[in-house]
Scaffold this motif. Structure first.
Motif, PDB file in Angstrom:
ATOM      1  N   UNK A 252       0.827  -1.213   0.000  1.00 35.01           N
ATOM      2  CA  UNK A 252       0.000   0.000   0.000  1.00 35.01           C
ATOM      3  C   UNK A 252       0.857   1.256   0.000  1.00 35.01           C
ATOM      4  N   UNK A 253       2.010   1.204   0.683  1.00 35.39           N
ATOM      5  CA  UNK A 253       2.887   2.372   0.780  1.00 35.39           C
ATOM      6  C   UNK A 253       3.937   2.403  -0.334  1.00 35.39           C
ATOM      7  N   UNK A 254       3.808   1.485  -1.305  1.00 30.87           N
ATOM      8  CA  UNK A 254       4.723   1.427  -2.455  1.00 30.87           C
ATOM      9  C   UNK A 254       6.181   1.220  -2.040  1.00 30.87           C
ATOM     10  N   UNK A 255       6.355   0.315  -1.092  1.00 33.33           N
ATOM     11  CA  UNK A 255       7.691  -0.151  -0.706  1.00 33.33           C
ATOM     12  C   UNK A 255       7.919  -1.454  -1.458  1.00 33.33           C
ATOM     13  N   UNK A 256       9.001  -1.538  -2.200  1.00 33.79           N
ATOM     14  CA  UNK A 256       9.231  -2.724  -3.029  1.00 33.79           C
ATOM     15  C   UNK A 256       9.359  -3.978  -2.178  1.00 33.79           C
ATOM     16  N   UNK A 257       8.995  -5.103  -2.774  1.00 32.34           N
ATOM     17  CA  UNK A 257       9.127  -6.378  -2.065  1.00 32.34           C
ATOM     18  C   UNK A 257      10.594  -6.661  -1.743  1.00 32.34           C
ATOM     19  N   UNK A 258      11.487  -6.230  -2.621  1.00 31.93           N
ATOM     20  CA  UNK A 258      12.914  -6.445  -2.387  1.00 31.93           C
ATOM     21  C   UNK A 258      13.390  -5.671  -1.155  1.00 31.93           C
ATOM     22  N   UNK A 259      12.896  -4.443  -0.984  1.00 27.40           N
ATOM     23  CA  UNK A 259      13.294  -3.642   0.181  1.00 27.40           C
ATOM     24  C   UNK A 259      12.693  -4.234   1.456  1.00 27.40           C
ATOM     25  N   UNK A 340      13.275   0.191  -6.000  1.00 25.02           N
ATOM     26  CA  UNK A 340      12.579   1.142  -5.133  1.00 25.02           C
ATOM     27  C   UNK A 340      11.981   2.293  -5.948  1.00 25.02           C
ATOM     28  N   UNK A 341      12.724   2.779  -6.933  1.00 28.58           N
ATOM     29  CA  UNK A 341      12.237   3.870  -7.777  1.00 28.58           C
ATOM     30  C   UNK A 341      11.016   3.427  -8.566  1.00 28.58           C
ATOM     31  N   UNK A 342      11.072   2.207  -9.089  1.00 31.97           N
ATOM     32  CA  UNK A 342       9.935   1.671  -9.839  1.00 31.97           C
ATOM     33  C   UNK A 342       8.714   1.498  -8.949  1.00 31.97           C
ATOM     34  N   UNK A 343       8.946   1.044  -7.717  1.00 30.04           N
ATOM     35  CA  UNK A 343       7.829   0.846  -6.794  1.00 30.04           C
ATOM     36  C   UNK A 343       7.156   2.172  -6.456  1.00 30.04           C
ATOM     37  N   UNK A 344       7.945   3.214  -6.250  1.00 34.80           N
ATOM     38  CA  UNK A 344       7.375   4.524  -5.917  1.00 34.80           C
ATOM     39  C   UNK A 344       6.552   5.081  -7.082  1.00 34.80           C
ATOM     40  N   UNK A 345       7.048   4.843  -8.298  1.00 37.13           N
ATOM     41  CA  UNK A 345       6.415   5.458  -9.467  1.00 37.13           C
ATOM     42  C   UNK A 345       5.276   4.615 -10.035  1.00 37.13           C
ATOM     43  N   UNK A 346       5.422   3.298  -9.982  1.00 39.36           N
ATOM     44  CA  UNK A 346       4.443   2.436 -10.648  1.00 39.36           C
ATOM     45  C   UNK A 346       3.736   1.460  -9.705  1.00 39.36           C
ATOM     46  N   UNK A 347       4.101   1.487  -8.426  1.00 43.61           N
ATOM     47  CA  UNK A 347       3.527   0.531  -7.499  1.00 43.61           C
ATOM     48  C   UNK A 347       4.312  -0.768  -7.490  1.00 43.61           C
ATOM     49  N   UNK A 348       3.938  -1.667  -6.581  1.00 44.18           N
ATOM     50  CA  UNK A 348       4.683  -2.910  -6.404  1.00 44.18           C
ATOM     51  C   UNK A 348       4.254  -3.929  -7.444  1.00 44.18           C
ATOM     52  N   UNK A 640      21.027   7.390  -4.265  1.00 43.08           N
ATOM     53  CA  UNK A 640      20.173   8.326  -4.993  1.00 43.08           C
ATOM     54  C   UNK A 640      18.820   8.393  -4.302  1.00 43.08           C
ATOM     55  N   UNK A 641      18.200   9.570  -4.303  1.00 38.85           N
ATOM     56  CA  UNK A 641      16.922   9.720  -3.584  1.00 38.85           C
ATOM     57  C   UNK A 641      15.803   8.883  -4.196  1.00 38.85           C
ATOM     58  N   UNK A 642      15.023   8.248  -3.335  1.00 36.73           N
ATOM     59  CA  UNK A 642      13.861   7.465  -3.779  1.00 36.73           C
ATOM     60  C   UNK A 642      12.589   8.017  -3.158  1.00 36.73           C
ATOM     61  N   UNK A 643      12.619   9.298  -2.774  1.00 36.82           N
ATOM     62  CA  UNK A 643      11.459   9.904  -2.121  1.00 36.82           C
ATOM     63  C   UNK A 643      10.250   9.813  -3.040  1.00 36.82           C
ATOM     64  N   UNK A 644       9.155   9.600  -2.399  1.00 40.16           N
ATOM     65  CA  UNK A 644       7.906   9.562  -3.158  1.00 40.16           C
ATOM     66  C   UNK A 644       6.772   9.285  -2.216  1.00 40.16           C
ATOM     67  N   UNK A 645       5.753  10.036  -2.273  1.00 39.93           N
ATOM     68  CA  UNK A 645       4.625   9.851  -1.363  1.00 39.93           C
ATOM     69  C   UNK A 645       3.747   8.725  -1.882  1.00 39.93           C
ATOM     70  N   UNK A 646       3.464   7.787  -1.023  1.00 39.37           N
ATOM     71  CA  UNK A 646       2.638   6.662  -1.433  1.00 39.37           C
ATOM     72  C   UNK A 646       1.184   6.882  -1.088  1.00 39.37           C
TER      73      UNK A 646
END
Length: 646
Positions: A252-259, A340-348, A640-646
């Motif tokens: 739900x918070x767009x944190x990648x499964x890998x992280x 992580x960048x993909x998860x923030x932008x496109x979801x998990x 590199x920054x991975x900030x992104x509001x989920x």
């Protein structure tokens, strides 16, 4: 006056008579000789003498005969009522010829070359690397040691007795030690407690209490990290409970499964390895105790040594802090940045590892229909923690220490814990915690008596493989003790190479074994009994003071554990790495690929700015801040920054 003079003359006469007393000729029927069954070249043995002639003390009076062993004159030694002749076995010795005046004793000997003492642990390590199975490797390692001793003693006829001696001598010796039994019972009982408080919903309740505090990707990762710290008592329970519970929240918070898998995996083993009451601590204390058996100069208890070694546990502690800094900075690097960048932008996007083995461990599942309540886990854990502290204070209490006004409170406390019987204290506390967990489950009608017992037994069963490894490790330690492997390793260490590099070398060796076997427990089982006595003896032989050698010893205690965890984190065949992938529903290879750069970063910093400088005498109070600053700089400049509001 005359009376006094007469007394002096009488005493003088007795003294003279004593000095001119002639010993009686040694009687062969009154002298018994005992030679060690295992004789190694370049190792001093004790040739024990007993019998009526020896017990009479005639060998100790002035004018007694000289003692020769293989034409070498040697003095008789008396130690605590034991009469023995110390003799250094040489490669050329084919018999022991003992001569006391006209009495002679001869016995054929076949010394084992000292280099062969490295074969049993080496076989155990190599087979573990090839077979990737520790129990078989340890068993064959023990058998190889018994076979070497048998062949040099009795020839080919000893093959079958040597095989049987693995069980009837070494394994029986390992499980007949009361402290070993305490370790086994404590470790298995802690696992039973974990099983009960998982089944009654207690651990799920703790997680549910924390989950609402996850509002965005940063706070979500922080909650996952905090859960990994709080569920400190078992790495399996930590991995499965946190991973399965927080997976929907992370999505739900767009944190990648890998992280998610990385945080779960890299908090589980490190925190379980350094916390002072866990399913790991019993095995760690058992391994340390095995290593101490060959070091008479160290009088500390295994628990005291474990506590002192924490000052050098750079990799586990830095790993926990590294994760926290990644979360705070909201930066990542390597392949983790991409996912992580993909998860923030496109979801998990989830791609599970479908062909992974089933390691779900159903005993950690909450009973169906049970409402999770945090206190069902918190209360039993508090009973264990506080009970262990109370038990150590009780068993280590000394009235003289606490009455000493010159000692401060913390010095008294340290002395008390150092003198405590930690095995007994941990056993008392774990049994008490289990009774409390069962009592709370039954009083709330969550589990009935039969369910509580069955759940406890399921917990006990989860520890059986680890306990088999532990017992075989103790057995191998007895083999290496009989073969004086530590003495051989001490001779291998070059005099031109400073012992300050021992911790770094042991860390790398431990990491390689753990990476190749996928078992941190198996690595500790092989290396602890082998490297602890060797490292201390090398440090002493190099001219270090006992205090400085003890610091090297503490460091080696910590790096074997740290290297095992590090190798585990890098290994695709590690049980906890696989469990982390499963619990997080993450592709296993993706988990290993994204975690590896982080593990290597912390591992390299731990060696270069932790293990090596600390062995040189640099204080951990300096090294930890320096190491943390370096890791922070790496995250800041490389990440590199991975900030992104989920």
């Amino acid at each position: 006056m005359k009376k006094g003079l007469l007394t002096l003359l009488l005493i003088f006469s007795v003294i003279i008579n004593g000095y001119t007393f002639q010993y009686s000729k040694p009687d062969p029927s009154k002298i018994d000789v005992k030679i060690p069954e295992v004789v190694l070249s370049d190792i001093e043995i004790k040739i024990e003498l007993s019998g009526d002639y020896i017990d009479s003390g005639e060998l100790l009076i002035l004018g007694s005969p000289l003692i020769y062993v293989n034409n070498e004159m040697i003095d008789l030694v008396v130690d605590d009522g034991l009469f023995y002749i110390p003799y250094l076995i040489k490669d050329s010795d084919t018999e022991l010829h003992i001569k006391i005046d006209t009495w002679e004793f001869k016995k054929d000997v076949n010394p084992i070359p000292l280099w062969m003492s490295i074969i049993p642990p080496l076989i155990a390590i190599l087979l573990a690397l090839v077979l990737r199975e520790v129990i078989t490797s340890l068993f064959i390692g023990i058998f190889s040691g018994a076979l070497i001793m048998g062949l040099y003693g009795d020839g080919l006829s000893s093959i079958l007795p040597s095989f049987l001696s693995v069980v009837d001598t070494y394994i029986i010796k390992a499980i007949s030690d009361s402290s070993h039994i305490s370790v086994i019972l404590f470790s298995m009982t802690i696992a039973a407690v974990v099983s009960v408080i998982s089944r009654n919903g207690g651990m799920r309740g703790v997680v549910n209490r924390l989950a609402p505090y996850a509002h965005d990707s940063r706070s979500g990762q922080l909650v996952i990290w905090l859960m990994g710290i709080l569920i400190f008592f078992d790495d399996y329970a930590n991995t499965l409970v946190v991973g399965n519970t927080m997976r929907p929240v992370a999505d739900r918070l767009k944190i990648s499964r890998e992280k998610l898998a990385y945080i779960v995996d890299s908090t589980a083993a490190p925190v379980a390895a350094i916390a002072f009451i866990t399913t790991w601590i019993g095995a760690e204390l058992g391994y340390i105790a095995s290593g101490l058996e060959e070091i008479s100069q160290i009088s500390e208890t295994p628990y005291s040594i474990f506590l002192n070694s924490l000052a050098y546990s750079f990799y586990p502690i830095l790993t926990l802090i590294f994760i926290l800094m990644l979360i705070y900075k909201q930066r990542d690097f390597g392949s983790m940045y991409t996912v992580e960048k993909n998860a923030r932008e496109h979801g998990v996007i989830h791609v599970a590892l479908e062909d992974a083995p089933d390691n779900s461990l159903s005993e950690f599942d909450v009973k169906e229909g049970v409402k999770p309540k945090a206190y069902n886990a918190i209360v039993p854990i508090l009973v264990i923690v506080l009970g262990a502290i109370a038990g150590m204070l009780y068993t280590g209490y000394s009235e003289n220490v606490w009455a000493d006004t010159e000692l401060g409170f913390f010095r008294k406390l340290s002395s008390t814990i150092g003198a405590a019987d930690s095995f007994v204290a941990l056993l008392w506390s774990s049994v008490s915690g289990l009774f409390v967990a069962i009592g709370m489950s039954m009083s709330q009608r969550i589990l009935n008596l039969e369910e509580s017992i069955n759940t406890s037994l399921e917990g006990y069963k989860t520890m059986l493989p680890a306990m088999f490894i532990l017992i075989l490790a103790w057995s191998l330690a007895y083999v290496t003790e009989d073969l004086h492997t530590a003495s051989y390793l001490k001779g291998l260490w070059s005099s031109s190479l400073s012992p300050v590099f021992i911790p770094a070398v042991v860390f790398i060796l431990s990491a390689l074994v753990s990476f190749s076997t996928g078992s941190s427990w198996g690595t500790m089982a092989i290396l602890y009994p082998l490297m602890l006595p060797a490292s201390y003896q090398i440090a002493i032989e190099s001219g270090m003071s006992p205090d400085d050698a003890l610091l090297i010893f503490y460091n080696v205690v910590s790096v074997i554990l740290a290297g095992s965890v590090f190798g585990d984190h890098c290994s695709p065949i590690s049980d906890t790495t696989i469990l982390s992938s499963l619990a997080s529903s993450c592709n296993h290879i993706d988990h290993v690929r994204t975690q590896l750069p982080y593990a290597l970063t912390v591992g390299i910093v731990s060696i270069l700015f932790g293990s090596i400088p600390s062995a040189m005498g640099v204080s951990s109070w300096i090294l930890f801040p320096v190491s943390i600053a370096i890791l922070y700089a790496i995250i800041h400049f490389v990440g590199k920054p991975t900030r992104g509001n989920s």
